[in-house]
Design a protein around this motif. Structure first.
Motif, mmCIF file in Angstrom:
data_model
loop_
_atom_site.group_PDB
_atom_site.id
_atom_site.type_symbol
_atom_site.label_atom_id
_atom_site.label_comp_id
_atom_site.label_asym_id
_atom_site.label_seq_id
_atom_site.Cartn_x
_atom_site.Cartn_y
_atom_site.Cartn_z
ATOM 1 N N ARG A 89 32.583 -34.631 23.444
ATOM 2 C CA ARG A 89 33.177 -34.526 24.778
ATOM 3 C C ARG A 89 32.549 -35.577 25.684
ATOM 4 O O ARG A 89 31.329 -35.618 25.831
ATOM 5 C CB ARG A 89 32.934 -33.131 25.346
ATOM 6 C CG ARG A 89 33.638 -32.925 26.641
ATOM 7 C CD ARG A 89 33.653 -31.481 27.035
ATOM 8 N NE ARG A 89 34.441 -31.352 28.246
ATOM 9 C CZ ARG A 89 34.767 -30.215 28.798
ATOM 10 N NH1 ARG A 89 34.379 -29.084 28.235
ATOM 11 N NH2 ARG A 89 35.473 -30.186 29.905
ATOM 12 N N ARG A 90 33.389 -36.397 26.319
ATOM 13 C CA ARG A 90 32.871 -37.496 27.122
ATOM 14 C C ARG A 90 33.164 -37.359 28.607
ATOM 15 O O ARG A 90 32.759 -38.206 29.395
ATOM 16 C CB ARG A 90 33.419 -38.816 26.598
ATOM 17 C CG ARG A 90 32.944 -39.042 25.169
ATOM 18 C CD ARG A 90 33.337 -40.353 24.619
ATOM 19 N NE ARG A 90 32.834 -40.470 23.241
ATOM 20 C CZ ARG A 90 33.053 -41.510 22.495
ATOM 21 N NH1 ARG A 90 33.759 -42.522 22.939
ATOM 22 N NH2 ARG A 90 32.564 -41.536 21.264
ATOM 23 N N ASP A 91 33.864 -36.289 28.999
ATOM 24 C CA ASP A 91 34.161 -36.127 30.422
ATOM 25 C C ASP A 91 33.030 -35.455 31.191
ATOM 26 O O ASP A 91 32.977 -35.523 32.413
ATOM 27 C CB ASP A 91 35.460 -35.349 30.622
ATOM 28 C CG ASP A 91 35.409 -33.946 30.051
ATOM 29 O OD1 ASP A 91 34.691 -33.732 29.049
ATOM 30 O OD2 ASP A 91 36.090 -33.061 30.599
ATOM 31 N N LYS A 92 32.096 -34.795 30.479
ATOM 32 C CA LYS A 92 30.920 -34.215 31.118
ATOM 33 C C LYS A 92 29.871 -33.936 30.059
ATOM 34 O O LYS A 92 30.170 -33.856 28.862
ATOM 35 C CB LYS A 92 31.273 -32.937 31.884
ATOM 36 C CG LYS A 92 31.710 -31.771 31.015
ATOM 37 C CD LYS A 92 32.000 -30.548 31.891
ATOM 38 C CE LYS A 92 32.290 -29.333 31.063
ATOM 39 N NZ LYS A 92 32.471 -28.149 31.893
ATOM 40 N N ASP A 93 28.633 -33.777 30.522
ATOM 41 C CA ASP A 93 27.547 -33.456 29.592
ATOM 42 C C ASP A 93 27.722 -32.045 29.056
ATOM 43 O O ASP A 93 28.140 -31.145 29.783
ATOM 44 C CB ASP A 93 26.193 -33.570 30.287
ATOM 45 C CG ASP A 93 25.787 -35.007 30.523
ATOM 46 O OD1 ASP A 93 26.248 -35.886 29.784
ATOM 47 O OD2 ASP A 93 25.004 -35.246 31.463
#
Length: 99
Positions: A81-85
């Motif tokens: 997932r790259r939209d949030k940690d």
């Protein structure tokens, strides 16, 4: 940060037990200080940079060969997932907060 589920299974070892191989894989993981990991009853969960995790998966895949296996079946599932940690802990907390 990526989360990877990995399961490494030696085939044709003459025994249905794989705990010896799982333990050997976890000895390799203890040396990997740049990632987090968690043993579960069915697989191992890895957490960290995806490139590093794939490098670690390759090391884990080789472990049964070093113990005499002639065939190894490894499965991996990747949550990148790259939209949030995110983390293993946050994913569990997200579900538990809804229970």
């Amino acid at each position: 940060m990526a989360i990877v589920e990995v399961s490494v299974v030696p085939i044709g070892t003459g025994s249905t037990s794989v705990s010896e191989y799982v333990a050997a894989c976890h000895r390799v993981l203890k040396e990997e200080t740049r990632i987090n990991y968690q043993l579960t009853p069915m697989a191992t969960i890895l957490e960290g940079d995806l490139d590093l995790l794939l490098e670690v998966v390759r090391k884990l895949h080789e472990v049964p060969y070093g113990k005499g296996a002639e065939r190894v079946y490894t499965t991996i599932r990747i949550d990148d997932r790259r939209d949030k940690d995110t983390s293993m802990e946050r994913k569990v907390q997200a579900v538990e907060s809804k229970l």
